[in-house]
Motif scaffolding. Structure first.
Motif, PDB file in Angstrom:
ATOM      1  N   CYS A 292       0.838  -1.201   0.000  1.00 36.54           N
ATOM      2  CA  CYS A 292       0.000   0.000   0.000  1.00 36.54           C
ATOM      3  C   CYS A 292       0.878   1.258   0.000  1.00 36.54           C
ATOM      4  O   CYS A 292       0.597   2.230  -0.720  1.00 36.54           O
ATOM      5  N   GLU A 293       1.921   1.225   0.799  1.00 35.24           N
ATOM      6  CA  GLU A 293       2.851   2.364   0.827  1.00 35.24           C
ATOM      7  C   GLU A 293       3.528   2.554  -0.525  1.00 35.24           C
ATOM      8  O   GLU A 293       3.695   3.682  -1.001  1.00 35.24           O
ATOM      9  N   ALA A 294       3.919   1.442  -1.164  1.00 38.03           N
ATOM     10  CA  ALA A 294       4.589   1.535  -2.458  1.00 38.03           C
ATOM     11  C   ALA A 294       3.650   2.104  -3.523  1.00 38.03           C
ATOM     12  O   ALA A 294       4.061   2.910  -4.372  1.00 38.03           O
ATOM     13  N   LEU A 295       2.392   1.701  -3.482  1.00 36.25           N
ATOM     14  CA  LEU A 295       1.439   2.228  -4.445  1.00 36.25           C
ATOM     15  C   LEU A 295       1.208   3.726  -4.246  1.00 36.25           C
ATOM     16  O   LEU A 295       1.169   4.497  -5.216  1.00 36.25           O
ATOM     17  N   ARG A 296       1.059   4.117  -2.995  1.00 41.78           N
ATOM     18  CA  ARG A 296       0.806   5.536  -2.735  1.00 41.78           C
ATOM     19  C   ARG A 296       2.023   6.373  -3.116  1.00 41.78           C
ATOM     20  O   ARG A 296       1.889   7.470  -3.697  1.00 41.78           O
TER      21      ARG A 296
ATOM     22  N   GLY B 266       2.683  13.077  -5.539  1.00 41.53           N
ATOM     23  CA  GLY B 266       3.533  14.141  -6.057  1.00 41.53           C
ATOM     24  C   GLY B 266       3.457  14.245  -7.571  1.00 41.53           C
ATOM     25  O   GLY B 266       2.504  13.799  -8.218  1.00 41.53           O
ATOM     26  N   MET B 267       4.519  14.834  -8.120  1.00 41.20           N
ATOM     27  CA  MET B 267       4.567  15.045  -9.564  1.00 41.20           C
ATOM     28  C   MET B 267       4.945  13.750 -10.269  1.00 41.20           C
ATOM     29  O   MET B 267       5.859  13.052  -9.863  1.00 41.20           O
ATOM     30  N   GLY B 268       4.217  13.443 -11.366  1.00 41.95           N
ATOM     31  CA  GLY B 268       4.533  12.267 -12.147  1.00 41.95           C
ATOM     32  C   GLY B 268       4.016  10.986 -11.502  1.00 41.95           C
ATOM     33  O   GLY B 268       3.382  10.995 -10.440  1.00 41.95           O
ATOM     34  N   CYS B 269       4.302   9.880 -12.158  1.00 41.99           N
ATOM     35  CA  CYS B 269       3.845   8.574 -11.695  1.00 41.99           C
ATOM     36  C   CYS B 269       4.900   7.532 -12.028  1.00 41.99           C
ATOM     37  O   CYS B 269       5.460   7.542 -13.134  1.00 41.99           O
ATOM     38  N   ASP B 270       5.174   6.672 -11.085  1.00 40.02           N
ATOM     39  CA  ASP B 270       6.122   5.580 -11.287  1.00 40.02           C
ATOM     40  C   ASP B 270       5.335   4.362 -11.770  1.00 40.02           C
ATOM     41  O   ASP B 270       4.903   3.525 -10.975  1.00 40.02           O
TER      42      ASP B 270
ATOM     43  N   ILE C 123       3.147  -1.499 -11.768  1.00 41.12           N
ATOM     44  CA  ILE C 123       3.113  -2.810 -12.431  1.00 41.12           C
ATOM     45  C   ILE C 123       3.721  -3.875 -11.528  1.00 41.12           C
ATOM     46  O   ILE C 123       3.189  -4.983 -11.406  1.00 41.12           O
ATOM     47  N   ARG C 124       4.836  -3.535 -10.894  1.00 40.04           N
ATOM     48  CA  ARG C 124       5.521  -4.520 -10.044  1.00 40.04           C
ATOM     49  C   ARG C 124       4.635  -4.962  -8.882  1.00 40.04           C
ATOM     50  O   ARG C 124       4.562  -6.158  -8.568  1.00 40.04           O
ATOM     51  N   VAL C 125       3.951  -4.029  -8.240  1.00 41.13           N
ATOM     52  CA  VAL C 125       3.128  -4.376  -7.078  1.00 41.13           C
ATOM     53  C   VAL C 125       1.859  -5.120  -7.501  1.00 41.13           C
ATOM     54  O   VAL C 125       1.517  -6.169  -6.940  1.00 41.13           O
ATOM     55  N   LEU C 126       1.167  -4.597  -8.486  1.00 36.15           N
ATOM     56  CA  LEU C 126      -0.141  -5.150  -8.835  1.00 36.15           C
ATOM     57  C   LEU C 126      -0.055  -6.498  -9.553  1.00 36.15           C
ATOM     58  O   LEU C 126      -1.036  -7.256  -9.554  1.00 36.15           O
ATOM     59  N   THR C 127       1.092  -6.800 -10.164  1.00 45.23           N
ATOM     60  CA  THR C 127       1.247  -8.111 -10.812  1.00 45.23           C
ATOM     61  C   THR C 127       2.076  -9.061  -9.961  1.00 45.23           C
ATOM     62  O   THR C 127       2.507 -10.112 -10.461  1.00 45.23           O
ATOM     63  N   SER C 128       2.287  -8.730  -8.707  1.00 45.95           N
ATOM     64  CA  SER C 128       3.028  -9.615  -7.819  1.00 45.95           C
ATOM     65  C   SER C 128       2.261 -10.928  -7.616  1.00 45.95           C
ATOM     66  O   SER C 128       1.025 -10.951  -7.595  1.00 45.95           O
TER      67      SER C 128
END
Length: 505
Positions: free
Chosen positions: A198-202, A207-211, A216-221
């Motif tokens: 949850c922390e990684a997603l948030r 902030g500015m931009g999106c990783d 992808i890494r978290v949601l396809t784990s």
């Protein structure tokens, strides 16, 4: 001979009856095992002249396979047991009934099949398998009606007007719903620790931009392979940050990446409903999306989809479909949404398959024009194994493939829907592979359709693996699915789709 005595000729070897119809007082009853004479209170009818045949040894008429009318007597008139005259004279008196009182309790009870197995079929009894009141019956008892067998509480019942009962009268367990389609499945899911994710997603969307790579890494784990684990992640994120993960993804991503991520976090059931809502948009109906969601589905999945659709949209799904498709296609979908398809464990019986083959032939090649409703009824009532058997039996009986018949007799959306059901029943992996290749190589490419098909396979690992293997065998380029994706897609969208087919980037 006196006409009064002629009608009893052959029945009273010792003396004819007197004028009152009673035998002479000196007459003795024949011993056990010989022909019976009519009781005094039942005068024997005169035998018509065309039945006058020669009698030998005072027995029954020669070449008479059925008992004569003199042989039908209520068993209670013979205290020593049921009379032999209830059976042909050639059969001996069964030992178990000699000198025993006759009662209905001696009749054998119908055998009950174990749960999940069909009852024994007519004609499968050995000559001594069924002992009736009149001795062994080589044919066995008549088939038991379905209502004599206990029905599983969850089994789907079909309406009396249904031409082909979905389970052919067998008590079979219902096909369980797919993963993510039944809230009861949540009880069997072990909760996972989602705090770090949850922390990684948030952090990826703050902030500015999106990783995008982090999303992808978290949601396809592999931790979230189960739909209920994904549902827990979404719920924990929303509760922890008092936000909506779906809205955050919509605001931070764009295009096909956004479409694919939203389809993933919704889970299979909600995404199916969202696909239907989009497909039935007034701007135009997406028949491909309708087929993907509704055809070749179990009864449990269909009931879950229609219930969830009404919860989200507030309308009945069938009503919305009626407004968007032609009458023939609507009749097909009305049969599908009735959830009366044969369960996956329903058996294949030669009689039912031959009946369906004949019905399809009469509705297509056997008439001028086409009875599309009759064909739709057969296709919608069969499970995959039964429909495959119908296809094979049709080829053997009429020397042509059922696919050719459908292509010749139908056009447009109805042809596509019937071929979709038939191809999936014959070879599901090959059908899935073709459905993955078609939107990829279409011009213009239909990315939304490709995304929905990949995401639906993502939740079924074994089906996905089979589709990937078939893709390389049957694709026009003989390339692997991974290589096709990398050749045709790009950027974060490419990375996500490779991850969803469970391949390394």
């Amino acid at each position: 001979m006196n006409p009064a005595n002629q009608q009893y000729y052959g029945q009273y070897p010792s003396a004819p009856p007197n004028q009152t119809g009673q035998p002479h007082s000196g007459y003795q009853r024949p011993p056990q095992g010989t022909s019976y004479y009519p009781p005094a209170e039942l005068p024997a009818p005169v035998q018509p002249s065309y039945q006058q045949t020669s009698y030998s040894n005072y027995g029954p008429p020669q070449n008479q396979s059925q008992p004569s009318q003199y042989q039908q007597y209520p068993p209670q008139q013979y205290p020593g047991g049921p009379p032999q005259a209830l059976r042909p004279f050639s059969q001996a008196q069964p030992a178990q009934y000699q000198n025993q009182p006759y009662s209905a309790q001696q009749l054998p009870q119908a055998p009950q099949a174990p749960y999940g197995q069909p009852p024994a079929q007519y004609g499968q009894f050995s000559p001594n398998a069924y002992q009736g009141p009149n001795g062994p019956n080589p044919q066995g008892p008549a088939p038991y009606p379905p209502q004599q067998h206990p029905i599983h509480p969850g089994a789907q019942q079909w309406p009396p007007s249904q031409q082909f009962p979905p389970n052919h009268g067998y008590d079979v367990p219902p096909t369980p719903p797919s993963a993510g389609y039944d809230q009861a499945q949540r009880a069997y899911h072990a909760p996972v620790d989602t705090s770090a994710d949850c922390e990684a997603l948030r952090k990826a969307m703050k902030g500015m931009g999106c990783d995008e790579a982090a999303l992808i890494r978290v949601l396809t784990s592999t931790k979230y392979d189960n739909p209920w684990a994904m549902a827990q992640l979404v719920q924990d994120y929303n509760k922890r940050f008092i936000r909506d993960l779906a809205k955050d993804i919509e605001s931070e991503t764009r295009g096909d990446l956004e479409t694919a991520l939203l389809a993933l976090i919704r889970g299979p059931l909600e995404n199916d409903v969202r696909v239907l809502i989009k497909a039935l948009d007034r701007a135009g109906t997406d028949e491909d999306a309708l087929m993907d969601v509704l055809l070749c589905r179990s009864n449990a999945d269909i009931r879950a989809i229609t219930t969830e659709y009404k919860r989200i949209k507030g309308h009945d799904l069938l009503v919305d479909i009626k407004d968007d498709v032609d009458d023939t296609l609507f009749r097909l979908y009305s049969m599908v949404l009735s959830a009366t398809r044969a369960e996956d464990t329903a058996p294949i019986t030669a009689t039912d398959i031959d009946q369906k083959v004949t019905e399809v032939q009469r509705a297509t090649e056997g008439m001028i024009g086409t009875n599309a409703i009759a064909v739709a009824q057969v296709f919608a009532s069969c499970n995959a194994s039964q429909l495959h058997a119908v296809s094979e039996a049709y080829r053997r009986k009429y020397h042509r493939s059922l696919e050719e018949v459908i292509e010749k007799e139908f056009r447009g959306d109805m042809e596509d829907a019937l071929l979709y059901m038939l191809e999936s029943a014959i070879d599901r992996a090959r059908s899935d592979a073709k459905r993955l290749e078609k939107p990829l190589y279409r011009t213009p490419r239909k990315d939304r359709l490709f995304i929905n098909r990949v995401v639906s396979l993502y939740w079924d690992r074994s089906r996905l693996d089979a589709a990937k293997s078939a893709y390389q065998r049957y694709s026009s380029t003989r390339a692997s699915l991974r290589n096709s994706i990398k050749a045709l897609l790009s950027g974060d969208y490419e990375d996500l789709m490779v991850a969803l087919i469970r391949e390394r980037r």
